[in-house]
Structure formats: C-alpha cells, structure tokens
Scaffold this motif. Structure first.
Motif, PDB file in Angstrom:
ATOM      1  N   ALA A  58     -15.491   5.598  -5.807  1.00 11.51           N
ATOM      2  CA  ALA A  58     -14.336   5.625  -4.904  1.00 11.51           C
ATOM      3  C   ALA A  58     -13.311   6.573  -5.531  1.00 11.51           C
ATOM      4  N   VAL A  59     -12.015   6.237  -5.427  1.00  7.42           N
ATOM      5  CA  VAL A  59     -10.987   7.079  -6.071  1.00  7.42           C
ATOM      6  C   VAL A  59     -10.202   6.263  -7.104  1.00  7.42           C
ATOM      7  N   ASP A  60      -9.348   6.972  -7.854  1.00  8.44           N
ATOM      8  CA  ASP A  60      -8.681   6.409  -9.028  1.00  8.44           C
ATOM      9  C   ASP A  60      -7.998   5.050  -8.831  1.00  8.44           C
ATOM     10  N   VAL A 111      -1.927  -0.507  -1.597  1.00  2.00           N
ATOM     11  CA  VAL A 111      -2.750  -0.428  -2.814  1.00  2.00           C
ATOM     12  C   VAL A 111      -3.011   1.015  -3.234  1.00  2.00           C
ATOM     13  N   ASN A 112      -2.850   1.952  -2.294  1.00  5.43           N
ATOM     14  CA  ASN A 112      -3.037   3.378  -2.619  1.00  5.43           C
ATOM     15  C   ASN A 112      -1.844   3.881  -3.452  1.00  5.43           C
ATOM     16  N   THR A 113      -1.667   3.275  -4.613  1.00  5.71           N
ATOM     17  CA  THR A 113      -0.619   3.658  -5.571  1.00  5.71           C
ATOM     18  C   THR A 113      -1.224   3.472  -6.957  1.00  5.71           C
ATOM     19  N   THR A 173      -5.993  13.797   4.504  1.00  8.38           N
ATOM     20  CA  THR A 173      -7.201  13.751   5.344  1.00  8.38           C
ATOM     21  C   THR A 173      -6.881  13.169   6.731  1.00  8.38           C
ATOM     22  N   HIS A 174      -6.164  12.059   6.751  1.00  7.84           N
ATOM     23  CA  HIS A 174      -5.879  11.423   8.051  1.00  7.84           C
ATOM     24  C   HIS A 174      -4.904  12.238   8.898  1.00  7.84           C
ATOM     25  N   LEU A 175      -4.129  13.087   8.244  1.00 10.42           N
ATOM     26  CA  LEU A 175      -3.199  13.943   8.976  1.00 10.42           C
ATOM     27  C   LEU A 175      -3.943  14.982   9.825  1.00 10.42           C
TER      28      LEU A 175
HETATM   29 FE1  SF4 Z   1      -6.421   8.952  -0.403  1.00 13.26          FE
HETATM   30 FE2  SF4 Z   1      -6.567   9.771   2.117  1.00 13.26          FE
HETATM   31 FE3  SF4 Z   1      -8.645  10.127   0.519  1.00 13.26          FE
HETATM   32 FE4  SF4 Z   1      -7.958   7.664   1.371  1.00 13.26          FE
HETATM   33  S1  SF4 Z   1      -8.719   9.374   2.606  1.00 13.26           S
HETATM   34  S2  SF4 Z   1      -8.518   8.242  -0.691  1.00 13.26           S
HETATM   35  S3  SF4 Z   1      -5.713   7.836   1.387  1.00 13.26           S
HETATM   36  S4  SF4 Z   1      -6.628  11.053   0.318  1.00 13.26           S
END
Ligand code: SF4
Ligand code: 13P
Length: 303
Positions: A58-60, A111-113, A173-175
């Motif tokens: 996943a991510v950090d 949580v994305n912090t 990405t969602h933008l």
């Molecule tokens: Fe972060 Fe957006 Fe990637 Fe989700 S999709 S991990 S919020 S950059």
C-alpha cells in the motif's frame, strides 16, 4: 520456481502475510492474503496473530498505522517510495499552526496523514467511517484535514460546520475524475450506476448514485440489482470488482485515474522485501503511543 512460488516459499519460512490495498496491481491482489480498504487493512493487521511479518502492499501512512497497532510485528513496505502525497500536505508543523488558530475546535484527521500529525488530533477517521466519527463528536464545528473533498462530503452528510485544513488539501489522483467523463461513460453504458469515492470533487460527488470507500463500493456493487457500473476511484479497484462480480460490468470513469504511488509496489519488490526484510516501517514509541490513541478512539466510536 517462478516469482509467485518464491514469494509463497518465503512467506511460509518467515511467517509473513501480504496485506494489499484495493488499488494494488492485479497480480498483487491475486497473491495477497487479504485485500481491503484502509480501515479493513489495519483491522486485519491486528487479526494476524500468528504472523511475524506484515508485508503492507500500500502506501506509507497505511503501513505506519499497521506498525503503530502491531509494535511486536515487522511491517514492510515493498517500495520505500510509495508515499501518499495527500498525507504530505499536512505535516505536524501545519497541524500545530491550525490548532493555534482555532484552539477550541476539535481536530479530526483522515488516516491519510503521517503518524506525527496524528499525535495532535482528537480522533482519526477513514473515508468509510468519517460521517459516523464526526456525528459522534459533541461539537457543531470541527477542523478536518487534509482532504477538502472528504471534508465537503462530511459537511453535507452531518450538517456540521467543517473547516478544512489546509484549505485545498487534495488527492492528485481523485482530482483527475471529471463529472463530464463520468456522465459520458454512464450514457455509453446504458445508464450505468455511478459509484464515487469521497476524495473526488463535489461536482463529481453530486452526480453519484453511491458514494463510499473502496470496499464500500465493492459491497454496494455486489448487493445491487444493477448490471453496469461507472467507477470514479483509482483504477486498481476495477480488478476486485470484476473478480467478485463476473456477471456484472465495470467501467472506469477515467482510465487515467491511476495512483502512481500505489503502483510503485510490484511482485518483484514484494519478493525483495520478504528476502531482505526491507523497507521496515517503524514509528518512534512516543509518537506511536499518541497516534495509537487517535486510531483506537476511531474504532471505539464506530461499529
Ligand atoms: Fe494518496 Fe490519492 Fe494515492 Fe490514495 S489515491 S494513496 S489519497 S494519492
Ligand atoms: P479507502 O480507505 O477507501 O480504501 O481509501 C484510501 C485512499 O487512499 C483513497 O485514495
């Protein structure tokens, strides 16, 4: 032995499990022990009682939460560069600055912090439970960060005043998802149902038939009597949706909606992570203790 077999062998030898986010590459989702949204992954990490190593594909910030909640386990992020840019938009210094500006207003953090930022908030939330968490807090006005679009969604759903910090925090990405593209896809595919992640902008949310986290979209699609769906979130989710619903059709609202950070994880990197036990994600004990309180309060407030 092929790469998948080598991964399986290392997993057994090292008592490791692979937890993958719904945006991971299809071949990673297919070999993962568990695939889910951010709250499900952190819950599952705690359930893996016999595991010594958690490979967090996943991510950090997601791997950090797993490390905070499972200090006795080794948490590995297959690609050290898999960082969420939205989480970087609200560093600790900024959080402190906003709290100073609004000293009496409770702060809820997505949580994305990063873990350091979490130490300063009252409670965390994910996109799956943000509305429930905000409703449970005894205040009419709240500070919320770093996603302005999720803040907007929560304000609509709760009627509370949400002050987004920083103003304009977003997921790159969602933008990329646009109302026009989603409506065109809907038209092309016999009036398909539109599912939208709350990180999308308000005008995309306004045309949605359903808004939810990645796993909530999976549940919605499974239970829906509709046959066709337009999906406004990172394209990785399409793999799981198609696999779980072979008789239904799924179309991305915008095929360029790819999170390059999530896609840094590959099967090769998972193999190397298991072999070398790198990159290990650790959180200093003092930071972990406070961040854990904010995460555990979220679990307490939600079902
Ligand atoms: Fe972060 Fe957006 Fe990637 Fe989700 S999709 S991990 S919020 S950059
Ligand atoms: P979910 O919790 O819905 O899986 O979302 C996490 C995320 O990073 C969305 O961009």
């Amino acid at each position: 032995m092929n790469l998948t077999e080598k991964i399986e062998q290392l997993k057994k030898e090292k008592k490791a499990v692979i937890l993958a986010h719904n945006y991971q590459r299809p071949e990673i989702q297919d070999i993962a022990d568990y695939t889910g949204d951010s709250i499900e992954l952190s819950r599952q990490a705690a359930e893996e009682k016999n595991a010594k190593i958690l490979v967090f594909s996943a991510v950090d910030f997601m791997a950090e939460s797993a490390a905070i909640l499972n200090p006795e386990k080794t948490v590995l992020l297959p690609s050290s560069g898999a960082r969420c840019p939205m989480a970087q938009m609200l560093p600790l210094t900024q959080v402190k600055m906003w709290k100073k500006k609004y000293p009496k207003i409770p702060l809820v953090l997505y949580v994305n912090t990063l873990a350091e930022a979490k130490t300063e908030c009252e409670v965390c939330c994910t996109s799956a439970n943000a509305v429930e968490v905000i409703k449970a807090i005894d205040a009419d006005t709240l500070l919320f960060g770093p996603d302005t679009n999720l803040a907007w969604y929560v304000q609509q759903k709760t009627g509370k005043k949400i002050i987004p910090i920083p103003p304009g925090g977003f997921c790159p990405t969602h933008l990329l998802f646009m109302k026009e593209d989603a409506l065109l896809r809907k038209q092309e595919h016999s009036n398909a149902v539109i599912m939208v992640h709350p990180e999308c902008s308000p005008d995309v949310q306004e045309i949605a038939d359903f808004i939810g986290s990645t796993s909530q979209m999976c549940k919605y699609a499974k239970n829906s009597s509709s046959q066709r769906f337009v999906v406004a979130t990172e394209t990785g989710l399409l793999h799981r949706l198609k696999k779980e619903n072979p008789n239904k059709e799924f179309y991305s609202a915008y095929e360029g909606g790819v999170c390059p950070n999530m896609k840094l994880n590959t099967l090769e990197r998972i193999y190397l992570a298991l072999k070398t036990e790198q990159t290990r994600i650790t959180v200093p004990a003092a930071v972990a203790k406070k961040a854990k309180d904010a995460l555990e309060k979220m679990y307490k407030l939600t079902s």
